[in-house]
Scaffold this motif. Sequence first.
Motif, short mmCIF file in Angstrom:
data_model
loop_
_atom_site.label_atom_id
_atom_site.label_comp_id
_atom_site.label_asym_id
_atom_site.label_seq_id
_atom_site.Cartn_x
_atom_site.Cartn_y
_atom_site.Cartn_z
N GLY A 42 122.77 -47.74 6.75
CA GLY A 42 123.81 -47.35 7.97
C GLY A 42 122.88 -47.16 9.11
N ALA A 43 122.01 -45.92 9.40
CA ALA A 43 121.16 -45.10 9.59
C ALA A 43 120.68 -46.35 10.44
CB ALA A 43 120.55 -43.75 8.99
N ILE A 44 119.68 -46.53 10.05
CA ILE A 44 118.30 -47.45 10.75
C ILE A 44 118.96 -48.77 11.66
CG2 ILE A 44 116.97 -49.38 9.53
CD1 ILE A 44 116.16 -47.81 7.18
N LEU A 45 120.86 -49.47 11.07
CA LEU A 45 121.02 -50.52 11.65
C LEU A 45 121.81 -49.88 12.72
CD1 LEU A 45 123.53 -52.68 8.88
CD2 LEU A 45 121.28 -52.89 10.33
N LEU A 46 122.11 -48.42 12.99
CA LEU A 46 122.85 -48.08 14.23
C LEU A 46 121.99 -47.34 15.03
CD1 LEU A 46 125.68 -45.74 12.33
CD2 LEU A 46 126.32 -47.69 14.18
N PHE A 47 120.76 -47.23 14.60
CA PHE A 47 119.40 -46.27 14.75
C PHE A 47 119.42 -47.76 16.18
CE2 PHE A 47 115.06 -45.98 15.99
CZ PHE A 47 114.89 -44.96 16.71
N SER A 49 120.32 -50.84 16.75
CA SER A 49 121.01 -50.83 18.25
C SER A 49 122.01 -50.10 18.85
CB SER A 49 122.68 -51.19 16.93
OG SER A 49 123.23 -50.02 17.10
N ARG A 50 121.15 -49.19 19.20
CA ARG A 50 121.15 -48.15 20.57
C ARG A 50 119.51 -47.92 21.31
NH1 ARG A 50 125.60 -47.44 23.55
NH2 ARG A 50 124.40 -45.46 24.00
N PHE A 51 118.56 -47.78 19.48
CA PHE A 51 117.31 -47.56 20.00
C PHE A 51 117.00 -46.56 21.25
CE2 PHE A 51 112.68 -49.23 20.74
CZ PHE A 51 112.24 -48.81 19.62
N ARG A 52 117.24 -45.59 20.56
CA ARG A 52 117.39 -44.38 21.79
C ARG A 52 117.08 -42.72 21.21
NH1 ARG A 52 120.99 -44.27 26.42
NH2 ARG A 52 121.22 -46.60 27.60
N LEU A 53 115.93 -42.26 20.89
CA LEU A 53 115.43 -40.98 20.13
C LEU A 53 115.58 -40.25 21.66
CD1 LEU A 53 114.62 -40.30 17.68
CD2 LEU A 53 111.83 -40.94 18.17
N VAL A 100 121.25 -38.54 11.59
CA VAL A 100 120.90 -40.06 12.06
C VAL A 100 122.44 -41.15 12.17
CG1 VAL A 100 119.29 -41.72 12.53
CG2 VAL A 100 118.86 -39.37 11.83
N PHE A 101 122.75 -41.49 11.33
CA PHE A 101 123.74 -41.81 11.08
C PHE A 101 125.60 -41.17 11.35
CE2 PHE A 101 128.25 -43.10 9.30
CZ PHE A 101 128.08 -44.65 9.03
N GLY A 102 125.69 -40.00 11.68
CA GLY A 102 126.80 -39.36 12.64
C GLY A 102 125.96 -39.52 14.42
N ILE A 103 125.28 -38.94 14.28
CA ILE A 103 124.72 -39.45 16.17
C ILE A 103 124.43 -40.52 16.56
CG2 ILE A 103 122.21 -39.24 17.58
CD1 ILE A 103 121.12 -36.91 16.09
N TYR A 104 124.27 -42.18 15.41
CA TYR A 104 124.92 -43.17 16.48
C TYR A 104 125.64 -43.60 16.33
CZ TYR A 104 119.54 -42.31 17.90
OH TYR A 104 118.44 -42.18 18.26
N ILE A 105 126.26 -43.22 15.43
CA ILE A 105 127.65 -43.72 15.49
C ILE A 105 129.04 -42.82 16.57
CG2 ILE A 105 128.93 -42.21 13.67
CD1 ILE A 105 130.10 -44.86 12.28
#
Length: 424
Positions: A42-47, A49-53, A100-105
């Motif tokens: 989930g964290a990888i997919l969400l990250f 999908s936005r691709f911003r660090l 990471v999951f929480g940030i990107y969701i």
Amino acid sequence: MEALNKLSISKETFSSILLFLSLWFFDSDKSVELKFIVLFFGAILLFFSRFRLHKETVNVIFPLICIFIVSLFSSIFTLPELYNFLKDTVHLTKPIFAIVFGIYIASHIKDNNTIIKVILLFCLFSALSHIFTVFYYLEEDWNTSTIRSIGGKGSDLEALGFSIYWVFVRKDNLKIFSSKFKIIFFWSLVISIGLYLSRTTFIAIIIFLITFYGLTQVNRKQVMYLLGVIILVISFMISLQFINIDRQASGIESFFYKIKIAPSEIFNAEIDVTDHTQLWDNWRAYEAKKAFETMEGQSSLIPYVAGMGLGSLVDLGFKAPLGHERMQFIPHVHNGYIYVFFKSGTIGLLLLLLWLYYLYTFIYRKSQSFEQVINHKIISGLGLYLSFSTLVITGVYNLGVTLSLLLGLSLGMLINLKEEINIR
């Protein structure tokens, strides 16, 4: 253009539903391994999908990544079994993926009021489920152990949700619920939190409330308030020591017994392990003591500098009846500071302390809006609560995922606000 707007709304709605389901899944009693798999992908997919660090993301997860790397390095010297190595890998990386999951969701939902609304709606759902479970299945006497075995041992999520409601939602600082809903929400959470009979949950509420009210900022006035609270708590704890409370008592008396033994439970390790009453009342202190003794047995400085590494086990010195089996070697201890020190040594412990301090300092950050004030206080409150919960339930390295996910959501909301300001 209208079609695009509708599509945008549908994506936000989908993300909100996904957040609610995620809170349910990660707050459930599903296995740690299953939660980790969902978090990882989930964290990888969400990250991607936005691709911003973002800077905030790096600052928060970097110390945790370093703790894992130090533990990975030190495991070279102990050569652990593969199963234990993989198990520790899951436990030490789980909070990283949860944040990471929480940030990107949160970045997919964008509207911070919607995120808070979803969190509070889930808190209500959790509270009502808890109340129903206790009243439906409770057939024996109302004692602490029976109620907690049926309904659960506490809820960090409900503690945070209640505190957010009380400080920011109750007086319409955030206008997201009707008056009728607020009444239902308040009494549902009061009853549910009361039924947990959890010392940790009650302390969580106190920490969140004093943080949200700004009392944890260090200045003369706030120090006086905090000293007053500390004096009241210490006075209450001391008074309990002079009251004869039966260990086998039921109802509220059994809860007071748990409060009474809290200090010795953490710090008094001088016990007779053949006396189960002493053992379980002081279990946290005993396992911490055995962790130090296990490190001493290596006759090397490496465990103290870089820890025993991933897959290392604490030798209890006897086969303790834990769960449904007897175990002499355990991978975890309740004291999170000792746990991190055992796995990654002084380096890891210092990184953990710096990480917790960094989270606390969010309360001092300058805010450009009331929404930023809320998020700064939530992150600081989570940092302070993690500082306490690390002492008793392993903190961010607890088997649960909720606290790390909430921290990620709070950071995600803060990033949303910064992006909104930049757009303006």
